[in-house]
Design a protein around this motif. Structure first.
Motif, PDB file in Angstrom:
ATOM      1  N   TRP A 178       0.839  -1.060  -0.362  1.00 21.75           N
ATOM      2  CA  TRP A 178       0.207   0.114  -0.330  1.00 21.75           C
ATOM      3  C   TRP A 178       0.410   0.990   0.210  1.00 21.75           C
ATOM      4  CZ3 TRP A 178      -3.402  -2.407   4.710  1.00 21.75           C
ATOM      5  CH2 TRP A 178      -3.855  -3.428   3.989  1.00 21.75           C
TER       6      TRP A 178
ATOM      7  N   GLU B  34      -6.594  -6.683  -5.967  1.00 25.34           N
ATOM      8  CA  GLU B  34      -5.629  -6.247  -5.457  1.00 25.34           C
ATOM      9  C   GLU B  34      -3.866  -7.078  -6.131  1.00 25.34           C
ATOM     10  OE1 GLU B  34      -6.463  -4.869  -1.501  1.00 25.34           O
ATOM     11  OE2 GLU B  34      -7.811  -3.206  -2.199  1.00 25.34           O
TER      12      GLU B  34
ATOM     13  N   ARG C  36      -8.175   4.528   3.121  1.00 27.67           N
ATOM     14  CA  ARG C  36      -7.609   3.772   2.165  1.00 27.67           C
ATOM     15  C   ARG C  36      -8.737   2.798   1.456  1.00 27.67           C
ATOM     16  NH1 ARG C  36      -6.567  -1.241   0.781  1.00 27.67           N
ATOM     17  NH2 ARG C  36      -5.273  -1.590  -1.467  1.00 27.67           N
TER      18      ARG C  36
ATOM     19  N   PHE D 177      -1.714   3.491  -1.517  1.00 28.50           N
ATOM     20  CA  PHE D 177      -2.322   3.947  -1.045  1.00 28.50           C
ATOM     21  C   PHE D 177      -2.379   6.128  -1.790  1.00 28.50           C
ATOM     22  CE2 PHE D 177      -2.553   7.739   2.317  1.00 28.50           C
ATOM     23  CZ  PHE D 177      -3.851   7.413   2.831  1.00 28.50           C
TER      24      PHE D 177
END
Length: 267
Positions: free
Chosen positions: A31, A102, A164, A183
């Motif tokens: 992230w 993801e 997020r 992020f």
């Protein structure tokens, strides 16, 4: 750490008689806001040999090391690995499972072999469900907002675990596409210049610098933004209903092709 991760993945193949197709980083490191002592959250997809699938009994379709499963070599204490067997992964892929989507977009890939993952990436735009993914991110944000960001003093690092998913949901609202994992990419694209964005970027710099970010006074500008967006996204999601064509036949073929590709060359 990367050589050690590769070593562990290879040992998993030996210990469990599987072939790993893909392994990536999935947590705060992927992230873009790891702490100095953040775990390495390695997630992988694997396939058994054909005989494993020729059974009337359902078998365990995950490998979790060191949480539930052993491995015959020592592993680093910050290393956490969890893998999904391919048919499990494809069933979740069919449901537009956000964590799996993801993984396929992680900027930190430790291992990839055979053609399966590229074929999944080629299909993901067709199987992507804005409705289910938005609900996933919204529910994650609501739960973390309720549990961690109420009161005058809050655990500051928990802002990332609400911001997020809210920004990912906003990305889906804006583009009807799979949001990026990083992020900062979400911040730059979704937040307008101003006090809110500066507050978020300041927090990000502190997190990356290794500050503890424990209990501190809440940041009103961020709390107000989160509260308003949760309300807005709840209302928006109720009117969102996009049907996705059933990809089962394509995914069945992808599984069969992978079995042949991985194991025929070994015979």
């Amino acid at each position: 750490m990367r050589p050690h991760i590769i070593e562990v993945l290879k040992q998993i193949e030996k210990d469990y008689g599987v072939k790993i197709l893909f392994a990536c980083e999935s947590g705060s490191r992927a992230w873009g806001f790891p702490s100095k002592d953040s775990d390495y959250d390695v997630r992988f997809i694997y396939i058994h040999n054909p005989n494993w699938y020729l059974s009337i009994d359902q078998k365990r379709d995950v490998i979790e090391i060191p949480a539930r499963d052993p491995i015959s070599i020592p592993i680093h204490p910050l290393l956490d690995l969890s893998g999904w067997e391919l048919t499990k992964a494809l069933r979740l892929f069919r449901k537009s499972n956000p964590p799996l989507l993801e993984w396929l977009r992680s900027s930190i890939v430790y291992y990839q072999s055979y053609s399966t993952i590229e074929k999944m990436r080629a299909l993901d735009k067709n199987i992507f469900s804005p409705t289910s993914c938005l609900y996933h991110y919204l529910n994650m944000a609501k739960g973390n907002f309720r549990d961690y960001l109420q009161g005058n003093d809050v655990r500051i690092k928990k802002y990332f675990y609400v911001l997020r998913p809210i920004l990912a949901a906003k990305w889906i609202e804006k583009y009807h596409s799979i949001p990026p994992m990083e992020f900062q990419a979400l911040v730059e694209e979704i937040l307008e210049p101003g006090e809110l964005k500066e507050s978020v970027l300041t927090l990000l710099k502190r997190k990356i610098a290794g500050e503890e970010l424990n209990m501190e006074p809440r940041i009103d500008s961020i709390n107000e933004f989160l509260y308003k967006e949760i309300e807005h996204l709840e209302a928006y999601s109720k009117g969102l209903n996009i049907e996705i064509p059933d990809p089962t036949s394509e995914l069945n073929q992808l599984f069969r092709d992978t079995l042949t590709e991985v194991w025929d060359e070994k015979s």
